[in-house]
Each structure stands twice: as C-alpha cells, then as structure tokens.
Design a protein around this motif. Structure first.
Motif, mmCIF file in Angstrom:
data_model
loop_
_atom_site.group_PDB
_atom_site.id
_atom_site.type_symbol
_atom_site.label_atom_id
_atom_site.label_comp_id
_atom_site.label_asym_id
_atom_site.label_seq_id
_atom_site.Cartn_x
_atom_site.Cartn_y
_atom_site.Cartn_z
ATOM 1 N N THR A 140 -57.580 -58.373 -13.957
ATOM 2 C CA THR A 140 -58.182 -57.291 -13.169
ATOM 3 C C THR A 140 -57.198 -56.164 -12.930
ATOM 4 O O THR A 140 -57.548 -54.970 -13.054
ATOM 5 C CB THR A 140 -58.696 -57.845 -11.830
ATOM 6 N N ALA A 144 -57.692 -52.407 -14.384
ATOM 7 C CA ALA A 144 -57.742 -51.323 -13.391
ATOM 8 C C ALA A 144 -56.652 -50.289 -13.645
ATOM 9 O O ALA A 144 -56.873 -49.080 -13.436
ATOM 10 C CB ALA A 144 -57.611 -51.907 -11.988
ATOM 11 N N SER A 206 -63.579 -56.839 -13.669
ATOM 12 C CA SER A 206 -62.393 -55.987 -13.735
ATOM 13 C C SER A 206 -62.766 -54.556 -14.119
ATOM 14 O O SER A 206 -62.186 -53.589 -13.592
ATOM 15 C CB SER A 206 -61.399 -56.565 -14.749
ATOM 16 N N VAL A 209 -64.145 -52.983 -10.975
ATOM 17 C CA VAL A 209 -63.059 -52.618 -10.059
ATOM 18 C C VAL A 209 -62.312 -51.399 -10.582
ATOM 19 O O VAL A 209 -61.925 -50.496 -9.807
ATOM 20 C CB VAL A 209 -62.106 -53.815 -9.861
ATOM 21 N N GLY A 210 -62.087 -51.335 -11.895
ATOM 22 C CA GLY A 210 -61.415 -50.172 -12.469
ATOM 23 C C GLY A 210 -62.208 -48.897 -12.255
ATOM 24 O O GLY A 210 -61.621 -47.832 -11.959
ATOM 25 N N CYS A 213 -61.687 -47.899 -8.644
ATOM 26 C CA CYS A 213 -60.330 -47.373 -8.419
ATOM 27 C C CYS A 213 -60.167 -45.961 -8.981
ATOM 28 O O CYS A 213 -59.376 -45.163 -8.462
ATOM 29 C CB CYS A 213 -59.309 -48.302 -9.060
#
Length: 342
Positions: A140, A144, A206, A209-210, A213
């Motif tokens: 992850t 990210a 992941s 989440v990227g 972010c």
C-alpha cells in the motif's frame, strides 16, 4: 544268597515299625505305610492344604481312574481379584474404586503437552498474521508513493482530471473483494485461491488509498502517515500488554458501529444539499476512535489472550481485519489533518 543287614543299615535293630517296606516296593498305596516315629521333627510345620475353592479341586482319591477329578475345576475364591478375561458375560468388569486416580500423572502430562502444542500453534499463527499485514502495508505504501510522487499519475487521478474513474472503480472493486473475503469461508481457507484473493484485494485497496492521497498535499500525507504509525504502534502495545480484555465488549463495538454507520448514511444523503467541514471533522474523529478500538480488539483476537479468539485457520480473515483497521485509521487522520490545515 541274601544280603545281611549291617550295623549301619537302617534295617538294623531300632528301626521304626513298618520300615523298611516289604519286597515289591514301590507300594501301590503310600498311605498304607505311615512315616517313622518322630517325623516330622519338632518345630517343623507342614504345609496346610489350600483353602476350599482356591482354584484347584482336591486330588483324586487313591485308586480313582485318571481324570476323575481334574485340577482347576473349582472357581477362585471371592476375595481374589477378578481378571478382565474372567469378568461376567456382557462386558468388562467395573474397575475398582479409585481406578481413575491411577493415571493422574499421565493425564497431567497429556494436558501439559496439549497446552504446549496450542501455544506453539498460536505463536505461528500470530507471526503469520503480522507478516501478512506488514507485507500488505508495504504494498500500500509503495503504490501510494507512486500516486503521490509521479506527477503524470497524480494529475491523471486527481479531481478534475480524466482519471476519476480509477477512484470509482477501485472503491467498488475493493468493496466487493472485502465483502467476499469476509463472508466466504471456503474462499478464505482454500489454498491458493485465498492468497490470490488477498493479493488482488490488497492491490485494489492500495490503488484506492493512492487516489485519496493524491487529493492532498504531500506534506499533509506524510504527517498523517507519521501520526498513524505512532498511533498503531501504541495501540498494538496496549493490545498485547494490556491487562484488560476488550474481546468481551464485541457487542458494544457492534452497537456503536451501527450508530456510526447510520450517521454516515445520513451525512452522505445530506451532503447533496449541504456540506460542513466541521461536521466532517467530527465524523472523522469518531470513526478514528472507533477503529482504534477495533484495532485493539482484532489484535487481542489474534493473540488469543482474551475470552474470544480467532482460530489458526482464519489467518486471511485476521489479516484483512487488522489491515483495514490501519487503513481506515490512516484515512481518518489524513482527513482530520487536511481539514484542520485548510
């Protein structure tokens, strides 16, 4: 000529009556010839005959045909212990009183060996789960970083860019994988499909989440990452070395989760008409605290130190739970810090 008796011959004068036996020895009946006078010697006790019913019948009387009264025809007396093969028909005899105490030491040794084996299995399970979670978090973090530090990717998936569909697809697919892994016991336990499903879920999560972010500044993301690492480390130590048992409070966490879910559902509906960053900040704080409690709960389930524990076969289930706790805590801290700095 007949042999004369000498002075040393027992047939000399003074020999007891009835001795020596007449010609034709051995006799047909030994009882007709009593022992000499003075026999047995003083102080000598002859053997008494066995008690009646000792297990042997009396010898046959003199002159009886062979086999008339065979030895061993009588049963053993009542005071002798009955062997298992001599028990009554219909089953083995009952053990004597106190028989269950004969193997106390063997039972204790078996219990100690079983406890030791359970401890070894639990330790292997804990190591496996934490190693899987560590690898998931590494994947992850790597994905990210690509979304944050590679500008073409960052600009592609940010709001207003052409790649907004990546966030939507990643969110839907990760939700499908999560529900499937949580609900399908056969998929979680069937090798190697459980590993493949876990890898696919980790990669999709992941990417999600990227994408999130990439919406925030790099400095805010790094600060949230540092705070999350400190919080997760502290919560892990509390879960491992704490004297309390939070696994007994699973029903309380479930009720709180239901209330928070209803609040989030109402917030999503109201967001179409009205938005407030302070309300979002409060919701993020509540969710971060709730999943911090869930992280302690899940770690204690894995450690097996509470009233409730996860079985060693559910390492995929345990890994996904802890991984999602950490991810949600990170996203809520990121949201809190992003709103506070904006």
């Amino acid at each position: 000529m007949g042999q004369q008796a000498g002075p040393s011959d027992p047939r000399a004068a003074g020999a007891p009556a009835g001795y020596p036996p007449p010609q034709g020895f051995p006799p047909q009946n030994y009882a007709a010839y009593p022992p000499p006078q003075g026999y047995p010697p003083q102080g000598y006790q002859s053997y008494a005959p066995p008690p009646q019913g000792y297990g042997y019948a009396a010898p046959p009387p003199p002159g009886a045909p062979y086999g008339a009264a065979p030895y061993g025809a009588m049963p053993p007396p009542a005071h002798l212990p009955v062997r298992p093969h001599q028990g009554p028909a219909g089953g083995a005899p009952k053990p004597p009183p106190g028989f269950d105490r004969y193997d106390v030491e063997a039972q204790q040794a078996a219990a100690a060996a079983g406890a030791w084996a359970d401890q070894q299995i639990r330790k292997q399970f804990v190591r496996k789960v934490f190693c899987i979670v560590f690898l998931q978090l590494c994947v992850t973090v790597g994905i990210a970083c690509v979304f944050m530090f590679v500008n073409p990717v960052r600009n592609y998936v940010r709001p207003g860019g052409p790649g907004q569909w990546v966030f939507i697809v990643a969110w839907v697919v990760s939700l499908v994988f999560l529900v499937t892994l949580m609900c399908s016991t056969s998929l979680r336990r069937k090798h190697p499909w459980n590993i493949l499903a876990l890898i696919a879920f980790t990669v999709v999560e992941s990417v999600l989440v990227g994408c999130i972010c990439s919406y925030w500044d790099v400095a805010v993301v790094l600060e949230a990452f540092a705070v999350t690492c400190a919080a997760v480390a502290g919560l892990t130590l509390v879960a491992i070395f704490g004297k309390f048992d939070i696994t007994r409070k699973g029903h309380v966490l479930a009720m709180v989760s239901g209330v928070v879910f209803m609040v989030l559902l109402v917030t999503i509906i109201v967001a179409f008409f009205y938005t407030s960053k302070w309300w979002y900040l409060a919701i993020s704080v509540v969710v971060a605290l709730l999943f911090s409690a869930y992280l302690v709960y899940d770690i204690q389930l894995v450690m097996g130190k509470g009233a409730v524990a996860i079985g060693p076969d559910e390492y995929i289930f345990a890994s996904v739970q802890i991984y999602m706790d950490v991810i949600i805590i990170f996203l809520q801290i990121l949201n809190i810090m992003g709103i506070a700095q904006s």
